[in-house]
Design an enzyme around this catalytic site. Structure first.
Site, PDB file in Angstrom:
ATOM      1  N   ASN A   1      -3.105  10.214  -2.548  1.00 27.05           N
ATOM      2  CA  ASN A   1      -2.844  11.600  -2.936  1.00 27.05           C
ATOM      3  C   ASN A   1      -2.132  11.576  -4.289  1.00 27.05           C
ATOM      4  OD1 ASN A   1      -2.032  14.223  -3.231  1.00 27.05           O
ATOM      5  ND2 ASN A   1      -0.686  14.269  -1.435  1.00 27.05           N
TER       6      ASN A   1
ATOM      7  N   LYS B   1      -1.373  13.947  -6.144  1.00 25.83           N
ATOM      8  CA  LYS B   1      -0.533  15.141  -6.367  1.00 25.83           C
ATOM      9  C   LYS B   1      -0.797  15.699  -7.782  1.00 25.83           C
ATOM     10  CE  LYS B   1       2.595  13.519  -2.861  1.00 25.83           C
ATOM     11  NZ  LYS B   1       3.938  13.519  -2.269  1.00 25.83           N
TER      12      LYS B   1
ATOM     13  N   HIS C   1      -0.335  19.760   3.739  1.00 24.63           N
ATOM     14  CA  HIS C   1       0.685  18.847   3.213  1.00 24.63           C
ATOM     15  C   HIS C   1       2.046  19.558   3.219  1.00 24.63           C
ATOM     16  CE1 HIS C   1       2.962  16.239   0.576  1.00 24.63           C
ATOM     17  NE2 HIS C   1       2.054  15.308   0.832  1.00 24.63           N
TER      18      HIS C   1
ATOM     19  N   GLU D   1       4.337  19.671   1.141  1.00 24.30           N
ATOM     20  CA  GLU D   1       4.667  20.371  -0.113  1.00 24.30           C
ATOM     21  C   GLU D   1       3.995  21.741  -0.149  1.00 24.30           C
ATOM     22  OE1 GLU D   1       3.527  17.140  -2.670  1.00 24.30           O
ATOM     23  OE2 GLU D   1       5.239  15.989  -1.918  1.00 24.30           O
TER      24      GLU D   1
ATOM     25  N   GLU E   1       3.441  12.597   8.260  1.00 20.26           N
ATOM     26  CA  GLU E   1       4.238  12.404   7.049  1.00 20.26           C
ATOM     27  C   GLU E   1       5.612  13.029   7.246  1.00 20.26           C
ATOM     28  OE1 GLU E   1       1.574  11.651   3.389  1.00 20.26           O
ATOM     29  OE2 GLU E   1       1.977  13.789   3.500  1.00 20.26           O
TER      30      GLU E   1
ATOM     31  N   GLY F   1       8.329  10.563  -1.034  1.00 24.47           N
ATOM     32  CA  GLY F   1       8.860  10.460  -2.393  1.00 24.47           C
ATOM     33  C   GLY F   1      10.323  10.057  -2.451  1.00 24.47           C
TER      34      GLY F   1
ATOM     35  N   SER G   1       6.462   7.155   1.362  1.00 25.31           N
ATOM     36  CA  SER G   1       7.014   5.960   0.707  1.00 25.31           C
ATOM     37  C   SER G   1       6.339   4.655   1.139  1.00 25.31           C
ATOM     38  CB  SER G   1       8.536   5.882   0.918  1.00 25.31           C
ATOM     39  OG  SER G   1       9.167   6.996   0.314  1.00 25.31           O
TER      40      SER G   1
HETATM   41  P1  13P Z   1       4.935   9.117  -1.367  1.00 27.04           P
HETATM   42  O1  13P Z   1       4.038   7.965  -0.979  1.00 27.04           O
HETATM   43  O2  13P Z   1       5.123   9.260  -2.817  1.00 27.04           O
HETATM   44  O3  13P Z   1       6.204   9.111  -0.564  1.00 27.04           O
HETATM   45  O4  13P Z   1       4.145  10.449  -0.914  1.00 27.04           O
HETATM   46  C1  13P Z   1       3.608  10.548   0.346  1.00 27.04           C
HETATM   47  C2  13P Z   1       2.731  11.741   0.409  1.00 27.04           C
HETATM   48  O5  13P Z   1       3.206  12.859   0.356  1.00 27.04           O
HETATM   49  C3  13P Z   1       1.290  11.536   0.511  1.00 27.04           C
HETATM   50  O6  13P Z   1       0.629  12.721   0.812  1.00 27.04           O
END
Ligand code: 13P
Length: 250
Positions: free
Chosen positions: A9, A11, A95, A97, A167, A173, A212
């Site tokens: 992803n 982002k 997601h 976010e 997740e 992150g 992560s």
């Molecule tokens: P990170 O791997 O940067 O923690 O992000 C995970 C994520 O949100 C994947 O959709």
């Protein structure tokens, strides 16, 4: 036997030149013996350049979001059919976010999941609790609520060979990944919910872990019986690191 799946992803990162390089880097660097299904999810404007680089290869294309409505007067939105037309086979829905920053409710996520399915896409349904929810002992309640909303709206057919991504929000992150045991515990719980509802179907649903994941911690996470791969954020922006993660998944 579930085939493992690793999705990157990206982002909201990069320009089309980075997207082209990254997609080509993953395409060329993925070892032939890697048995995992590998998916890249660039931002919408970079889908065409990524599709071009991935064409004819084994790495699949996905998007990061989809509109819950059909084509029409919905300024700024992108329909499931447009994603298919752009070469996508997968799409991330729900997601954290999107849920926390853009107000997506369980109901909207459920509608997006169904719309994606109807268009022939495989949705990757994201679930997970916040740090406060984990500390309050509510992890299972939150995950069950998020999963049930989609299961009830979409039904058994939509979950056949489905993909769920656990997740935990506190691991995204932050560099603070769930332990393999924490991930396994929630993954097994998700599978038990699916099994209670639909029996055998649950054993075919792939449950990815996200939060992560790096090449350094992927192997132990992927060794857990109900962890069928990963949804990778930051580490998917580096082709070599992402390829190492894919290679560790099966
Ligand atoms: P990170 O791997 O940067 O923690 O992000 C995970 C994520 O949100 C994947 O959709």
């Amino acid at each position: 036997m579930r085939r493992s799946l690793v999705a990157g992803n990206w982002k909201m990162h990069g320009r089309s030149s980075n997207a082209a390089r990254l997609a080509a880097g993953v395409r060329d660097g993925l070892p032939a013996e890697c048995g995992a299904e590998v998916v890249l999810c660039p931002p919408f404007p970079h889908l065409p350049v990524a599709a071009d680089r991935l064409e004819g290869g084994r790495v699949r294309l996905g998007a990061q979001d989809v509109c819950e409505r059909e084509d029409g007067a919905h300024t700024g939105e992108v329909s499931a059919e447009m994603l298919v037309d752009a070469g996508c086979a997968f799409v991330i829905v729900g997601h954290s976010e999107r849920r926390s920053l853009y107000g997506e409710t369980d109901d909207v996520v459920a509608r997006k999941y169904l719309r994606a399915r109807q268009a022939g896409l495989t949705p990757i349904l994201c679930l997970g609790e916040s740090l406060g929810e984990r500390e309050a002992g509510s992890t299972r309640r939150v995950v069950e609520r998020q999963l049930t909303a989609v299961a009830e709206h979409c039904g058994e057919e939509a979950f056949r060979s489905g993909v769920v991504a656990y997740e935990p929000v506190w691991a995204i992150g932050t560099g603070r990944t769930a332990t393999p045991e924490q991930a396994q515990d929630v993954h097994a719980f998700i599978r038990s919910l699916l099994s209670a509802r639909w029996g055998e179907l649950a054993s075919g649903v792939r449950i990815l872990y996200g939060g992560s994941v790096k090449a350094g911690n992927a192997e132990r996470l992927f060794s857990m019986p109900d962890v069928d791969g990963g949804l990778i954020g930051g580490a998917s922006l580096d082709a070599d690191e992402f390829i190492r993660i894919c290679a560790l998944s099966g």
